[in-house]
Design a protein around this motif. Sequence first.
Motif, PDB file in Angstrom:
ATOM      1  N   THR A 245       2.659  -0.313   8.974  1.00 14.05           N
ATOM      2  CA  THR A 245       1.357  -0.480   9.606  1.00 14.05           C
ATOM      3  C   THR A 245       1.484  -0.122  11.090  1.00 14.05           C
ATOM      4  N   ARG A 246       0.381  -0.075  11.787  1.00 16.70           N
ATOM      5  CA  ARG A 246       0.411   0.209  13.228  1.00 16.70           C
ATOM      6  C   ARG A 246       1.182  -0.859  13.992  1.00 16.70           C
ATOM      7  N   ASP A 247       1.238  -2.065  13.409  1.00 17.96           N
ATOM      8  CA  ASP A 247       1.986  -3.158  14.025  1.00 17.96           C
ATOM      9  C   ASP A 247       3.471  -3.129  13.676  1.00 17.96           C
ATOM     10  N   GLY A 248       3.883  -2.180  12.833  1.00 23.98           N
ATOM     11  CA  GLY A 248       5.285  -2.047  12.459  1.00 23.98           C
ATOM     12  C   GLY A 248       5.692  -2.782  11.200  1.00 23.98           C
ATOM     13  N   ALA A 249       4.747  -3.409  10.495  1.00 23.10           N
ATOM     14  CA  ALA A 249       5.080  -4.110   9.249  1.00 23.10           C
ATOM     15  C   ALA A 249       5.363  -3.088   8.137  1.00 23.10           C
ATOM     16  N   LYS A 250       6.406  -3.336   7.389  1.00 26.90           N
ATOM     17  CA  LYS A 250       6.779  -2.445   6.286  1.00 26.90           C
ATOM     18  C   LYS A 250       5.754  -2.542   5.157  1.00 26.90           C
ATOM     19  N   VAL A 251       5.402  -1.392   4.590  1.00 24.91           N
ATOM     20  CA  VAL A 251       4.463  -1.320   3.471  1.00 24.91           C
ATOM     21  C   VAL A 251       5.119  -0.528   2.346  1.00 24.91           C
ATOM     22  N   ASP A 252       5.332  -1.180   1.196  1.00 23.14           N
ATOM     23  CA  ASP A 252       5.848  -0.513  -0.003  1.00 23.14           C
ATOM     24  C   ASP A 252       4.682  -0.278  -0.953  1.00 23.14           C
ATOM     25  N   LEU A 253       4.574   0.944  -1.476  1.00 18.66           N
ATOM     26  CA  LEU A 253       3.509   1.308  -2.411  1.00 18.66           C
ATOM     27  C   LEU A 253       4.117   1.847  -3.698  1.00 18.66           C
ATOM     28  N   THR A 254       3.593   1.391  -4.831  1.00 14.86           N
ATOM     29  CA  THR A 254       4.002   1.905  -6.135  1.00 14.86           C
ATOM     30  C   THR A 254       2.751   2.341  -6.886  1.00 14.86           C
TER      31      THR A 254
ATOM     32  N   ILE B  29      -2.371   0.964  -7.920  1.00 13.39           N
ATOM     33  CA  ILE B  29      -1.444   1.024  -6.806  1.00 13.39           C
ATOM     34  C   ILE B  29      -1.059  -0.417  -6.474  1.00 13.39           C
ATOM     35  N   GLU B  30       0.228  -0.703  -6.544  1.00 15.55           N
ATOM     36  CA  GLU B  30       0.738  -2.016  -6.173  1.00 15.55           C
ATOM     37  C   GLU B  30       1.253  -1.909  -4.743  1.00 15.55           C
ATOM     38  N   TYR B  31       0.983  -2.918  -3.928  1.00 14.65           N
ATOM     39  CA  TYR B  31       1.454  -2.892  -2.546  1.00 14.65           C
ATOM     40  C   TYR B  31       2.177  -4.177  -2.189  1.00 14.65           C
ATOM     41  N   ASN B  32       3.071  -4.045  -1.232  1.00 17.83           N
ATOM     42  CA  ASN B  32       3.785  -5.178  -0.662  1.00 17.83           C
ATOM     43  C   ASN B  32       3.810  -4.942   0.840  1.00 17.83           C
ATOM     44  N   VAL B  33       3.065  -5.760   1.580  1.00 19.46           N
ATOM     45  CA  VAL B  33       3.003  -5.655   3.038  1.00 19.46           C
ATOM     46  C   VAL B  33       3.637  -6.919   3.602  1.00 19.46           C
ATOM     47  N   SER B  34       4.876  -6.792   4.001  1.00 18.06           N
ATOM     48  CA  SER B  34       5.614  -7.927   4.568  1.00 18.06           C
ATOM     49  C   SER B  34       5.516  -9.179   3.695  1.00 18.06           C
ATOM     50  N   GLY B  35       5.662  -8.990   2.376  1.00 19.10           N
ATOM     51  CA  GLY B  35       5.662 -10.114   1.445  1.00 19.10           C
ATOM     52  C   GLY B  35       4.314 -10.429   0.825  1.00 19.10           C
TER      53      GLY B  35
END
Length: 83
Positions: A41-50, A64-70
């Motif tokens: 993200t713009r704030d630097g949080a990791k984003v995993d997309l499947t 689409i499954e997502y994981n944004v910092s948990g």
Amino acid sequence: MTVLVKGSKLHAWYSGEDLELPVLEIKKDGNSGIMKMTTATRDGAKVDLTFRGSVEGEEVKGDIEYNVSGETGSFPYTANRVR
């Protein structure tokens, strides 16, 4: 999203106005497939997309499954083939 076949391998990437993301993993099984990518993200949080989907004629439909910092979730998508 662009998906190309080169020889026996699939290659894919997402291109947006200010972002280009390579697909890190891509698997195909019959008419179904999975693609995984990671960004931030713009704030630097990791984003995993499947992306999980199935080909139906000229469309790919799935979730689409997502994981944004948990924080996790999913949403549906539909993509159309462009020739």
